[in-house]
Write a protein that holds these residues in place. Structure first.
Motif, PDB file in Angstrom:
ATOM      1  N   PRO A  41       0.791  -1.234   0.000  1.00  0.00           N
ATOM      2  CA  PRO A  41       0.000   0.000   0.000  1.00  0.00           C
ATOM      3  C   PRO A  41       0.820   1.279   0.000  1.00  0.00           C
ATOM      4  O   PRO A  41       0.304   2.351  -0.342  1.00  0.00           O
TER       5      PRO A  41
ATOM      6  N   LYS B 252       1.028  -2.881  -7.390  1.00  0.00           N
ATOM      7  CA  LYS B 252      -0.364  -2.702  -6.991  1.00  0.00           C
ATOM      8  C   LYS B 252      -0.386  -2.058  -5.614  1.00  0.00           C
ATOM      9  O   LYS B 252       0.142  -2.619  -4.641  1.00  0.00           O
TER      10      LYS B 252
ATOM     11  N   ALA C 106      -2.052  -1.660  -2.655  1.00  0.00           N
ATOM     12  CA  ALA C 106      -3.149  -2.252  -1.884  1.00  0.00           C
ATOM     13  C   ALA C 106      -2.555  -3.153  -0.810  1.00  0.00           C
ATOM     14  O   ALA C 106      -1.333  -3.385  -0.766  1.00  0.00           O
TER      15      ALA C 106
ATOM     16  N   SER D  73      -7.254  -5.150  -0.731  1.00  0.00           N
ATOM     17  CA  SER D  73      -8.061  -4.157  -0.013  1.00  0.00           C
ATOM     18  C   SER D  73      -8.871  -3.256  -0.926  1.00  0.00           C
ATOM     19  O   SER D  73      -9.851  -2.653  -0.491  1.00  0.00           O
ATOM     20  N   ASP D  74      -8.503  -3.136  -2.190  1.00  0.00           N
ATOM     21  CA  ASP D  74      -9.269  -2.324  -3.127  1.00  0.00           C
ATOM     22  C   ASP D  74     -10.386  -3.119  -3.804  1.00  0.00           C
ATOM     23  O   ASP D  74     -11.045  -2.633  -4.718  1.00  0.00           O
TER      24      ASP D  74
END
Length: 471
Positions: A91, A130, A132, A147-148
């Motif tokens: 993230p 990515k 996330a 998480s997205d």
């Protein structure tokens, strides 16, 4: 490539056995002149040769962009070639190094100087990224949920999530973030702890705690105690006190170095208390209570409290994603058990799920340099698997670290680890590859002196390690 021959990565690991910094860059030597696929950065200024393995259509998802995750993503592409698609999931836009972060506490470094972008992994090696976090693993479907809300399929999944910190000593996560920072993950808490130390006055007391092993970076707490003591007696006055409450019965790494530092260099400032237990901390008042090795209850009024709480693999507690997937099969459910030849989880053999770095139980220290080494062994094993081969049966890894003791001096510790097929663990090897000497286990090699030369070498080692990991 003849698929009956081992992947080039196996040779490269044997070339990086020597003490860390000087040889980390050698890890790509065997690939030069063998690869015929070029990956050019977006700027066009750098061309990286990817191995020509003949592998096609393989997908690897790497979760966690720390030392292990970045190294694994890079070398999966470098050794696996263009037919291995690698997606790095994390993230955060940048990685903040825990290595060297204790130097922020005495003002020698800033948090910003420890931050590294992951752009080179994409521009030079073609790693997809990515932004996330991992939410769930479907091992049967070979798919992760992020998480997205997105889902990623994989042929192999590499988990390098790092550690999370328990609520301990009567403290909460909010206390760690606002009043009693552990700063054992570099970032805002490191800055907060630096501010708290800078506000101390002559005569004040700094109290830190050390959890029972295993924990991240075995020499790190003792190094921190030394740097704080050095700063306080230099900047604040001779009457400051640093109390180290160690839940372990003895110093866990570089014992000679830190006994010398505590008893000579920082004598009269550092009070080292081994075997402390029953620690209780009042975050509001700074009062610390503990029971010493004699069973006596002690109380300290501290100006600054720095608890390093027990920690565990991210997702291993409660209904976390690692626990739900059953991967936290290590001691106390805190860590992941792995096959040391490939880092594949022993909880789900044959699942194609690998766990690296601080989250795994390996027999090696939980440290940044070790994570870099583990990632290369894992990447090699995955590439071999894609080629229909078994993993290298005799992997070798090097552990190297430097420990600053004052603002200008340091020590170092290094060890070569070899795989023991009887115990299925990595063990320290001495000369000739022996893991025992006269019946006793081989031990790590420690610097004989604490010196300014070591401090200078530390900077070179760190720069080289980070270039190999993220560059």
């Amino acid at each position: 490539m003849d698929n009956k021959q081992p992947v080039a990565a196996a040779l490269s690991r044997r070339q990086i056995v020597a003490l860390g910094a000087a040889t980390l860059a050698a890890s790509t030597w065997p690939l030069a002149g063998r690869a015929d696929d070029k990956k050019t950065s977006s700027s066009g200024s750098t061309t990286i040769a990817l191995a020509n393995t003949g592998i096609t259509g393989k997908r690897v998802v790497v979760v966690g962009g720390g030392m292990a995750g970045m190294t694994a993503a890079k070398y999966l592409r470098l050794w696996g070639g263009p037919g291995v698609q690698v997606t790095l999931v994390d993230p955060d836009a940048v990685y903040t190094s825990n290595i060297m972060s204790n130097l922020v506490l005495n003002g020698s470094r800033t948090v910003a100087s420890l931050q590294f972008k992951r752009d080179a992994l994409t521009s030079r090696y073609g790693v997809l990224r990515k932004a996330a976090s991992l939410v769930a693993i479907d091992a049967a479907a070979h798919e992760v949920t992020l998480s997205d809300g997105s889902r990623l399929g994989y042929d192999r999944l590499v988990l390098a999530p790092g550690v999370s910190f328990d609520d301990a000593y009567g403290l909460t996560q909010t206390d760690y973030d606002t009043r009693t920072p552990h700063a054992w993950r570099a970032g805002p808490q490191t800055t907060l702890l630096r501010q708290r130390i800078a506000a101390m006055s002559n005569g004040d007391t700094f109290v830190m705690t050390i959890p029972k092993a295993p924990y991240r970076c075995p020499p790190g707490p003792y190094e921190r105690a030394c740097l704080v003591a050095d700063y306080l007696k230099t900047a604040k006055g001779p009457n400051c006190r640093v109390v180290v409450l160690d839940e372990n019965l003895a110093i866990q790494a570089e014992r000679h170095t830190f006994e010398t530092a505590f008893n000579q260099i920082h004598a009269g400032v550092i009070d080292y208390v081994p075997g402390a237990f029953g620690i209780e901390i009042d975050a509001a008042s700074g009062v610390v209570r503990y029971v010493d090795a004699l069973g006596l209850t002690r109380t300290i009024a501290a100006r600054v409290v720095n608890p390093i709480p027990p920690h565990r693999a991210v997702g291993s507690a409660g209904d976390g994603w690692m626990a739900r997937a059953g991967l936290n099969n290590g001691p106390d459910g805190r860590w992941a058990g792995v096959d040391m030849l490939s880092y594949e989880t022993t909880a789900l053999p044959g699942s194609g799920i690998h766990v690296l770095g601080d989250a795994a139980v390996t027999g090696m220290p939980k440290a940044g340099h070790v994570a870099n080494q583990e990632a290369k062994i894992c990447a090699d094993a995955i590439v071999r698997a894609f080629l229909g081969q078994g993993p290298d049966p005799a992997p070798v890894a090097n552990s190297a670290c430097y420990s600053p003791v004052t603002a200008g001096t340091a020590s170092w510790l290094t060890a070569v680890y070899q795989y023991d097929p009887l115990d299925r663990r990595m063990k320290i090897a001495a000369g000739g590859g022996r893991t025992t000497i006269n019946g006793a286990p081989a031990t790590a090699t420690e610097s004989a002196v604490i010196s300014s030369g070591n401090f200078q070498d530390m900077g070179v080692w760190f720069k080289t390690l980070m270039a190999d990991t993220a560059g």
